[in-house]
Motif scaffolding. Structure first.
Motif, PDB file in Angstrom:
ATOM      1  N   LYS A   3       0.987  -0.860  -0.399  1.00  0.00           N
ATOM      2  CA  LYS A   3       0.108   0.114  -0.112  1.00  0.00           C
ATOM      3  C   LYS A   3       0.846   1.228   0.090  1.00  0.00           C
ATOM      4  O   LYS A   3       1.068   1.468   0.314  1.00  0.00           O
ATOM      5  CB  LYS A   3      -0.908   0.577   1.456  1.00  0.00           C
ATOM      6  N   THR A   4       0.839   2.352  -0.799  1.00  0.00           N
ATOM      7  CA  THR A   4       1.884   3.482  -0.721  1.00  0.00           C
ATOM      8  C   THR A   4       0.968   4.475   0.165  1.00  0.00           C
ATOM      9  O   THR A   4       0.072   4.358   0.022  1.00  0.00           O
ATOM     10  CB  THR A   4       1.102   3.874  -2.707  1.00  0.00           C
ATOM     11  N   SER A   5       2.000   5.343   0.537  1.00  0.00           N
ATOM     12  CA  SER A   5       1.701   5.746   1.574  1.00  0.00           C
ATOM     13  C   SER A   5       1.086   7.921   0.956  1.00  0.00           C
ATOM     14  O   SER A   5       1.282   7.589  -0.461  1.00  0.00           O
ATOM     15  CB  SER A   5       3.224   6.193   2.639  1.00  0.00           C
ATOM     16  N   TRP A   6       0.433   7.622   1.916  1.00  0.00           N
ATOM     17  CA  TRP A   6      -0.290   9.141   1.293  1.00  0.00           C
ATOM     18  C   TRP A   6       0.866  10.204   0.692  1.00  0.00           C
ATOM     19  O   TRP A   6       0.307  10.675   0.484  1.00  0.00           O
ATOM     20  CB  TRP A   6      -0.999   9.760   2.534  1.00  0.00           C
ATOM     21  N   LEU A   7       1.868  10.007   1.708  1.00  0.00           N
ATOM     22  CA  LEU A   7       3.078  10.965   1.143  1.00  0.00           C
ATOM     23  C   LEU A   7       3.664  10.949  -0.308  1.00  0.00           C
ATOM     24  O   LEU A   7       3.908  11.931  -1.397  1.00  0.00           O
ATOM     25  CB  LEU A   7       4.198  11.197   1.801  1.00  0.00           C
ATOM     26  N   ARG A   8       3.952   9.287  -0.406  1.00  0.00           N
ATOM     27  CA  ARG A   8       4.199   9.502  -1.306  1.00  0.00           C
ATOM     28  C   ARG A   8       3.094   9.502  -2.696  1.00  0.00           C
ATOM     29  O   ARG A   8       3.409  10.170  -3.332  1.00  0.00           O
ATOM     30  CB  ARG A   8       4.070   7.635  -1.825  1.00  0.00           C
ATOM     31  N   LYS A   9       1.675   9.659  -2.485  1.00  0.00           N
ATOM     32  CA  LYS A   9       0.678   9.884  -3.368  1.00  0.00           C
ATOM     33  C   LYS A   9       0.653  10.735  -3.894  1.00  0.00           C
ATOM     34  O   LYS A   9       0.244  11.853  -4.485  1.00  0.00           O
ATOM     35  CB  LYS A   9      -0.109   9.029  -2.927  1.00  0.00           C
ATOM     36  N   ASN A  10       1.225  11.870  -2.836  1.00  0.00           N
ATOM     37  CA  ASN A  10       0.659  13.814  -2.899  1.00  0.00           C
ATOM     38  C   ASN A  10       2.318  13.920  -2.307  1.00  0.00           C
ATOM     39  O   ASN A  10       1.889  15.823  -2.472  1.00  0.00           O
ATOM     40  CB  ASN A  10      -0.046  13.803  -1.975  1.00  0.00           C
TER      41      ASN A  10
END
Length: 50
Positions: A3-10
């Motif tokens: 699961k990709t982290s919120w920080l990596r997505k944004n």
């Protein structure tokens, strides 16, 4: 699948907000310093007139 982290997505949003935060902070510090110098000069000018 991880699961990709919120920080990596944004990351772009985080980078943009950090950029804006630094510049707004710098602007506020410069404004405060400018007002401080201005008031100091006015006080010195008043003392010279007396």
């Amino acid at each position: 699948m991880k699961k990709t982290s919120w920080l990596r997505k944004n990351w772009l949003l985080v980078a943009g907000l950090s950029f804006l935060g630094v510049h707004i902070g710098t602007y506020l510090i410069q404004r405060a310093a400018k007002n401080s110098v201005k008031s100091t000069v006015e006080i010195k000018h008043k003392n010279l007139d007396e």
